[in-house]
Design a protein around this motif. Structure first.
Motif, PDB file in Angstrom:
ATOM      1  N   UNK A 263       0.839  -1.208   0.000  1.00  0.00           N
ATOM      2  CA  UNK A 263       0.000   0.000   0.000  1.00  0.00           C
ATOM      3  C   UNK A 263       0.868   1.250   0.000  1.00  0.00           C
ATOM      4  N   UNK A 264       1.864   1.280   0.893  1.00  0.00           N
ATOM      5  CA  UNK A 264       2.722   2.452   1.001  1.00  0.00           C
ATOM      6  C   UNK A 264       3.584   2.642  -0.250  1.00  0.00           C
ATOM      7  N   UNK A 265       4.081   1.533  -0.809  1.00  0.00           N
ATOM      8  CA  UNK A 265       4.901   1.620  -2.020  1.00  0.00           C
ATOM      9  C   UNK A 265       4.094   2.197  -3.172  1.00  0.00           C
ATOM     10  N   UNK A 266       2.810   1.833  -3.239  1.00  0.00           N
ATOM     11  CA  UNK A 266       1.947   2.334  -4.302  1.00  0.00           C
ATOM     12  C   UNK A 266       1.651   3.814  -4.188  1.00  0.00           C
ATOM     13  N   UNK A 267       1.792   4.356  -2.989  1.00  0.00           N
ATOM     14  CA  UNK A 267       1.510   5.780  -2.781  1.00  0.00           C
ATOM     15  C   UNK A 267       2.677   6.683  -3.177  1.00  0.00           C
ATOM     16  N   UNK A 268       3.838   6.089  -3.446  1.00  0.00           N
ATOM     17  CA  UNK A 268       5.018   6.870  -3.855  1.00  0.00           C
ATOM     18  C   UNK A 268       5.243   8.050  -2.901  1.00  0.00           C
ATOM     19  N   UNK A 269       5.340   7.740  -1.642  1.00  0.00           N
ATOM     20  CA  UNK A 269       5.424   8.766  -0.600  1.00  0.00           C
ATOM     21  C   UNK A 269       6.693   9.605  -0.730  1.00  0.00           C
TER      22      UNK A 269
END
Length: 289
Positions: A263-269
């Protein structure tokens, strides 16, 4: 010139003691002068206690941990053996600053095995700096200072896996510059990164290059343990069952970790360090220690 860390510490200890004693003697001379100047001989003495001296004496465990921290800094490119002082803390990266120790390419070092990842890199640092002919003696000295059970490499790995991040966070007053990824309370998977080299792609790299392959290794291990259990004598089944249960627990933890990481990787934080370490830490807290 000696290539033993133990000898280097003795040299540093002697230098620190000389500096400490010189400062103490100077302060006592000043005290004696002012006591005499103001006629306070009956009220004050010139002696200064060791605790009042502001410079530190050498401390073996602290210095060894500092050496390990410096090694980690070189592994991530914060420092370079080829350049004095701080080498990289954001801004333009300069490959030409590194030739003796080449920083890790993707800003991720796992801490899951004594034979690979951060532990292996620190050992390589010790070998590169002090020489291969003294490597085992130096590792033995480091292990002795750190304390713990197992062989020298296992003790170093245990420190890096269990205590390095705690010590680092304490020194940086809970605003660490190296952040530790952790799969959960069972610590199935651990890795570390340097925040000044973080990019929005770092989490995807962590997932695809490190976390997923480790998860697959655990599944292979579970399959092997199940096969071993089926063919084992009854006297060995209980021990194998415990191993199976432990591996199943780690796999379950990794499944949850991979879901959160995905999930976090997909958000490109994006991290903005101008906002402070604590504010940025909140963005990734679900996968950090």
């Amino acid at each position: 010139m000696s290539k033993l860390i133990s000898d280097k510490f003795k040299e540093w200890e002697k230098l620190c003691d000389e500096r400490f004693n010189r400062l103490k003697a100077n302060e006592e001379k000043l005290n004696k002068f002012f006591i005499s100047a103001y006629g306070l001989e009956k009220e004050l003495t010139p002696e200064v206690s060791d605790e009042e001296i502001t410079v530190r004496r050498a401390d073996l465990q602290r210095e060894i941990k500092s050496l390990i921290s410096y090694a980690v800094g070189c592994i991530f490119g914060r420092y370079s053996l080829d350049k004095e002082g701080l080498c990289y803390a954001g801004g333009q990266w300069d490959d030409s600053a590194y030739s003796t120790i080449i920083p890790c390419e993707d800003n991720i070092m796992t801490i899951n095995s004594a034979e690979s990842g951060l532990t292996s890199a620190v050992i390589s640092f010790v070998e590169k700096v002090y020489g291969s002919d003294t490597l085992e003696e130096n590792l033995s000295f480091i292990a002795q200072v750190l304390g713990g059970s197992g062989d020298n490499r296992e003790i170093l790995h245990g420190y890096l896996r269990k205590s390095f991040f705690k010590d680092h966070s304490k020194i940086y007053r809970n605003r660490p510059i190296y952040w530790q990824f952790t799969s959960g309370s069972k610590k199935a998977f651990k890795a570390i990164m340097y925040i000044h080299r973080y990019t929005p792609e770092t989490l995807s790299i962590l997932r695809e290059k490190y976390a997923v392959p480790y998860f697959e290794q655990l599944k292979i291990l579970l399959s092997e343990q199940n096969s071993e259990y089926r063919s084992a004598d009854s006297s060995k089944k209980a021990a194998i069952r415990r191993n199976i249960s432990r591996t199943q627990t780690l796999i379950l933890e990794m499944e949850g970790f991979l879901q959160r990481l995905n999930i976090l990787a997909g958000e490109k934080i994006v991290l903005d360090l101008d906002d402070g370490v604590k504010n940025n830490y909140e963005k990734l807290k679900d996968i950090l220690e």
